[in-house]
Design a protein around this motif. Structure first.
Motif, PDB file in Angstrom:
ATOM      1  N   LEU A 102     -10.621   0.402   3.638  1.00 30.93           N
ATOM      2  CA  LEU A 102      -9.314  -0.063   4.470  1.00 30.93           C
ATOM      3  C   LEU A 102      -8.237  -0.303   3.679  1.00 30.93           C
ATOM      4  CD1 LEU A 102     -10.952  -2.652   6.969  1.00 30.93           C
ATOM      5  CD2 LEU A 102     -10.423  -0.143   7.266  1.00 30.93           C
ATOM      6  N   GLU A 103      -8.428  -0.996   2.536  1.00 28.31           N
ATOM      7  CA  GLU A 103      -7.284  -1.482   1.729  1.00 28.31           C
ATOM      8  C   GLU A 103      -6.214  -0.452   1.302  1.00 28.31           C
ATOM      9  OE1 GLU A 103      -6.283  -5.202  -0.877  1.00 28.31           O
ATOM     10  OE2 GLU A 103      -7.346  -3.535  -1.822  1.00 28.31           O
ATOM     11  N   ARG A 104      -6.797   0.989   0.705  1.00 27.35           N
ATOM     12  CA  ARG A 104      -5.650   1.787   0.480  1.00 27.35           C
ATOM     13  C   ARG A 104      -5.030   2.311   1.504  1.00 27.35           C
ATOM     14  NH1 ARG A 104      -5.278   6.731   1.012  1.00 27.35           N
ATOM     15  NH2 ARG A 104      -3.898   7.990  -0.311  1.00 27.35           N
ATOM     16  N   GLY A 105      -5.861   2.615   2.645  1.00 26.96           N
ATOM     17  CA  GLY A 105      -4.856   3.083   3.847  1.00 26.96           C
ATOM     18  C   GLY A 105      -3.996   2.332   4.455  1.00 26.96           C
ATOM     19  N   LEU A 106      -4.478   0.917   4.474  1.00 25.57           N
ATOM     20  CA  LEU A 106      -3.558   0.047   5.131  1.00 25.57           C
ATOM     21  C   LEU A 106      -2.209  -0.397   4.237  1.00 25.57           C
ATOM     22  CD1 LEU A 106      -5.875  -2.392   6.612  1.00 25.57           C
ATOM     23  CD2 LEU A 106      -4.347  -1.010   7.955  1.00 25.57           C
ATOM     24  N   THR A 107      -2.459  -0.198   2.934  1.00 19.07           N
ATOM     25  CA  THR A 107      -1.400  -0.457   2.016  1.00 19.07           C
ATOM     26  C   THR A 107      -0.424   0.738   1.941  1.00 19.07           C
ATOM     27  OG1 THR A 107      -2.802  -1.789   0.596  1.00 19.07           O
ATOM     28  CG2 THR A 107      -1.041  -0.737  -0.315  1.00 19.07           C
ATOM     29  N   VAL A 108      -1.057   2.043   2.138  1.00 21.90           N
ATOM     30  CA  VAL A 108       0.071   3.118   2.195  1.00 21.90           C
ATOM     31  C   VAL A 108       0.833   2.907   3.680  1.00 21.90           C
ATOM     32  CG1 VAL A 108       0.111   5.656   2.740  1.00 21.90           C
ATOM     33  CG2 VAL A 108      -1.473   4.682   1.256  1.00 21.90           C
ATOM     34  N   CYS A 109       0.067   2.434   4.657  1.00 20.01           N
ATOM     35  CA  CYS A 109       0.913   2.405   5.761  1.00 20.01           C
ATOM     36  C   CYS A 109       1.933   1.122   5.712  1.00 20.01           C
ATOM     37  CB  CYS A 109      -0.063   2.131   6.903  1.00 20.01           C
ATOM     38  SG  CYS A 109      -1.014   3.439   7.345  1.00 20.01           S
ATOM     39  N   LEU A 110       1.669  -0.008   5.153  1.00 19.06           N
ATOM     40  CA  LEU A 110       2.490  -0.849   4.683  1.00 19.06           C
ATOM     41  C   LEU A 110       3.473  -0.595   4.045  1.00 19.06           C
ATOM     42  CD1 LEU A 110       2.859  -4.252   5.342  1.00 19.06           C
ATOM     43  CD2 LEU A 110       1.516  -4.523   2.893  1.00 19.06           C
ATOM     44  N   PHE A 111       3.471   0.167   3.077  1.00 15.09           N
ATOM     45  CA  PHE A 111       4.667   0.382   2.038  1.00 15.09           C
ATOM     46  C   PHE A 111       5.417   1.445   3.018  1.00 15.09           C
ATOM     47  CE2 PHE A 111       2.647  -1.851  -1.236  1.00 15.09           C
ATOM     48  CZ  PHE A 111       3.627  -1.910  -2.116  1.00 15.09           C
ATOM     49  N   GLU A 112       4.829   2.556   3.511  1.00  8.84           N
ATOM     50  CA  GLU A 112       5.720   3.479   4.173  1.00  8.84           C
ATOM     51  C   GLU A 112       6.379   3.122   5.547  1.00  8.84           C
ATOM     52  OE1 GLU A 112       6.242   5.920   2.406  1.00  8.84           O
ATOM     53  OE2 GLU A 112       4.958   6.036   0.949  1.00  8.84           O
ATOM     54  N   ARG A 113       5.925   2.032   5.924  1.00 10.46           N
ATOM     55  CA  ARG A 113       6.375   1.646   7.635  1.00 10.46           C
ATOM     56  C   ARG A 113       7.169   0.225   7.261  1.00 10.46           C
ATOM     57  NH1 ARG A 113       1.108   3.103  11.091  1.00 10.46           N
ATOM     58  NH2 ARG A 113       1.612   5.427  11.022  1.00 10.46           N
ATOM     59  N   ALA A 114       6.998  -0.403   6.072  1.00 10.84           N
ATOM     60  CA  ALA A 114       7.740  -1.833   6.301  1.00 10.84           C
ATOM     61  C   ALA A 114       8.196  -2.244   4.858  1.00 10.84           C
ATOM     62  CB  ALA A 114       6.587  -2.910   6.501  1.00 10.84           C
ATOM     63  N   ILE A 115       7.736  -1.969   3.863  1.00  5.50           N
ATOM     64  CA  ILE A 115       8.259  -2.302   2.709  1.00  5.50           C
ATOM     65  C   ILE A 115       9.346  -1.434   1.989  1.00  5.50           C
ATOM     66  CG2 ILE A 115       7.609  -2.673   0.092  1.00  5.50           C
ATOM     67  CD1 ILE A 115       5.143  -3.797   1.367  1.00  5.50           C
ATOM     68  N   ASP A 159     -16.151 -12.651   5.905  1.00  9.54           N
ATOM     69  CA  ASP A 159     -15.013 -12.626   6.981  1.00  9.54           C
ATOM     70  C   ASP A 159     -13.694 -12.671   6.321  1.00  9.54           C
ATOM     71  OD1 ASP A 159     -16.575 -12.082   9.515  1.00  9.54           O
ATOM     72  OD2 ASP A 159     -17.706 -14.082   8.756  1.00  9.54           O
ATOM     73  N   ILE A 160     -13.540 -13.592   5.627  1.00 10.09           N
ATOM     74  CA  ILE A 160     -12.404 -13.977   4.828  1.00 10.09           C
ATOM     75  C   ILE A 160     -11.785 -12.507   3.960  1.00 10.09           C
ATOM     76  CG2 ILE A 160     -11.231 -15.431   2.765  1.00 10.09           C
ATOM     77  CD1 ILE A 160     -13.032 -17.530   3.516  1.00 10.09           C
ATOM     78  N   ASN A 161     -12.523 -12.231   3.262  1.00  9.19           N
ATOM     79  CA  ASN A 161     -12.300 -10.845   2.605  1.00  9.19           C
ATOM     80  C   ASN A 161     -11.833  -9.678   3.358  1.00  9.19           C
ATOM     81  OD1 ASN A 161     -12.805 -12.104  -0.039  1.00  9.19           O
ATOM     82  ND2 ASN A 161     -14.697 -11.541  -0.227  1.00  9.19           N
ATOM     83  N   LEU A 162     -12.531  -9.476   4.210  1.00  7.66           N
ATOM     84  CA  LEU A 162     -12.329  -8.473   5.170  1.00  7.66           C
ATOM     85  C   LEU A 162     -11.290  -8.649   6.032  1.00  7.66           C
ATOM     86  CD1 LEU A 162     -13.245  -5.402   5.316  1.00  7.66           C
ATOM     87  CD2 LEU A 162     -14.958  -6.320   7.032  1.00  7.66           C
ATOM     88  N   ALA A 163     -10.972  -9.763   6.508  1.00  8.84           N
ATOM     89  CA  ALA A 163      -9.951 -10.083   7.441  1.00  8.84           C
ATOM     90  C   ALA A 163      -8.447 -10.230   6.388  1.00  8.84           C
ATOM     91  CB  ALA A 163     -10.068 -11.406   8.163  1.00  8.84           C
ATOM     92  N   ALA A 164      -8.666 -10.630   5.639  1.00  7.74           N
ATOM     93  CA  ALA A 164      -7.419 -10.781   4.712  1.00  7.74           C
ATOM     94  C   ALA A 164      -6.907  -9.103   4.550  1.00  7.74           C
ATOM     95  CB  ALA A 164      -7.717 -11.316   3.110  1.00  7.74           C
ATOM     96  N   ILE A 165      -7.991  -8.215   4.424  1.00  7.43           N
ATOM     97  CA  ILE A 165      -7.391  -6.919   4.461  1.00  7.43           C
ATOM     98  C   ILE A 165      -7.009  -6.228   5.786  1.00  7.43           C
ATOM     99  CG2 ILE A 165      -8.091  -4.515   4.039  1.00  7.43           C
ATOM    100  CD1 ILE A 165      -9.908  -5.406   2.057  1.00  7.43           C
ATOM    101  N   ALA A 166      -7.977  -6.527   6.880  1.00  9.98           N
ATOM    102  CA  ALA A 166      -7.512  -6.021   8.187  1.00  9.98           C
ATOM    103  C   ALA A 166      -6.328  -6.510   8.752  1.00  9.98           C
ATOM    104  CB  ALA A 166      -8.796  -6.194   8.992  1.00  9.98           C
ATOM    105  N   ALA A 167      -5.962  -7.873   8.397  1.00 11.21           N
ATOM    106  CA  ALA A 167      -4.502  -8.332   8.877  1.00 11.21           C
ATOM    107  C   ALA A 167      -3.522  -7.642   8.385  1.00 11.21           C
ATOM    108  CB  ALA A 167      -4.512  -9.841   8.395  1.00 11.21           C
ATOM    109  N   LEU A 168      -3.695  -6.821   7.472  1.00 10.37           N
ATOM    110  CA  LEU A 168      -2.404  -6.004   7.068  1.00 10.37           C
ATOM    111  C   LEU A 168      -1.976  -4.932   8.092  1.00 10.37           C
ATOM    112  CD1 LEU A 168      -3.363  -5.081   3.320  1.00 10.37           C
ATOM    113  CD2 LEU A 168      -1.739  -6.647   3.774  1.00 10.37           C
ATOM    114  N   ALA A 169      -2.816  -4.466   9.052  1.00  8.45           N
ATOM    115  CA  ALA A 169      -2.738  -3.881  10.274  1.00  8.45           C
ATOM    116  C   ALA A 169      -1.178  -4.045  10.798  1.00  8.45           C
ATOM    117  CB  ALA A 169      -3.843  -3.504  11.043  1.00  8.45           C
ATOM    118  N   ARG A 170      -1.243  -5.323  11.024  1.00  4.38           N
ATOM    119  CA  ARG A 170      -0.055  -5.799  11.951  1.00  4.38           C
ATOM    120  C   ARG A 170       1.241  -5.550  11.214  1.00  4.38           C
ATOM    121  NH1 ARG A 170      -3.744 -11.112  13.129  1.00  4.38           N
ATOM    122  NH2 ARG A 170      -4.579 -10.246  14.968  1.00  4.38           N
TER     123      ARG A 170
END
Length: 197
Positions: A102-115, A159-170
């Motif tokens: 999850l983390e790599r794909g969400l990070t790509v989306c975060l950088f390309e759409r928000a950062i 749950d903490i480790n995975l939710a901290a990643i999944a929360a990047l979806a927003r």
């Protein structure tokens, strides 16, 4: 006893900070000034010159997942960290899975759409990354179909480790609308008072 965690709460430091808050640990959170992570004093804690980094009674540790697992096991076994070897293995499974799937794909989306600045964004790269995220989100949705938390009935460091990643979806503008169980789980996790979004 005070634990020091270096890093901005909204960064990967969120993981060990969330664990510490869940357990009611006394934590000093330090956000190093620009360039400070390259100074000798900080490099003695994390030779990579990055945050997060943790110091607990002279013991130093880097890598956010290692820090969250360490805190949960040392201070929260039987609460956030399971007592059985099998459930411990599931904590590792979901932690490493989140990092790898999850983390790599969400990070790509975060950088390309928000950062990134609008002129530097690569919409096609974000679309490809979001498409690749569909398979792992389907796996996670199926795993949560019959349970509130990843290990079953109890909230854990998994749950903490995975939710901290999944929360990047927003902020990354990745839709989770097709994954009702993931959405419900993420809402439960991020609604906890110890979460700092």
């Amino acid at each position: 006893m005070t634990i020091t965690i270096y890093g901005r709460p909204g960064s990967r430091a969120r993981r060990p900070l969330w664990v510490a808050r869940e357990l009611g640990l006394s934590v000093q959170n330090i956000e190093p000034a620009p360039g400070e992570t390259k100074h000798a004093a900080f490099l003695a804690i994390n030779p990579n010159g990055k945050v997060p980094a943790l110091v607990d009674e002279g013991f130093t540790l880097f890598e956010s997942f290692a820090e969250s697992l360490y805190l949960a096991k040392k201070y929260g076994t039987g609460r956030l960290y399971p007592e059985s070897v099998e459930q411990e293995a599931q904590v590792w499974q979901w932690t490493f899975w989140g990092l790898n799937e999850l983390e790599r794909g969400l990070t790509v989306c975060l950088f390309e759409r928000a950062i990134k600045a609008d002129s530097d964004r690569d919409a096609a790269a974000a679309e490809r990354a979001e498409l690749e995220l569909q398979a792992p989100f389907k796996v996670l949705d199926a795993a949560l179909a019959d349970r509130d938390w990843l290990l079953g009935g109890d909230f854990s460091v998994a749950d903490i480790n995975l939710a901290a990643i999944a929360a990047l979806a927003r902020p990354a503008k990745v839709s989770l609308d097709s994954y009702a169980y993931v959405l419900a789980w993420l809402d439960r996790a991020t609604a906890r008072p110890a979460y700092d979004g």
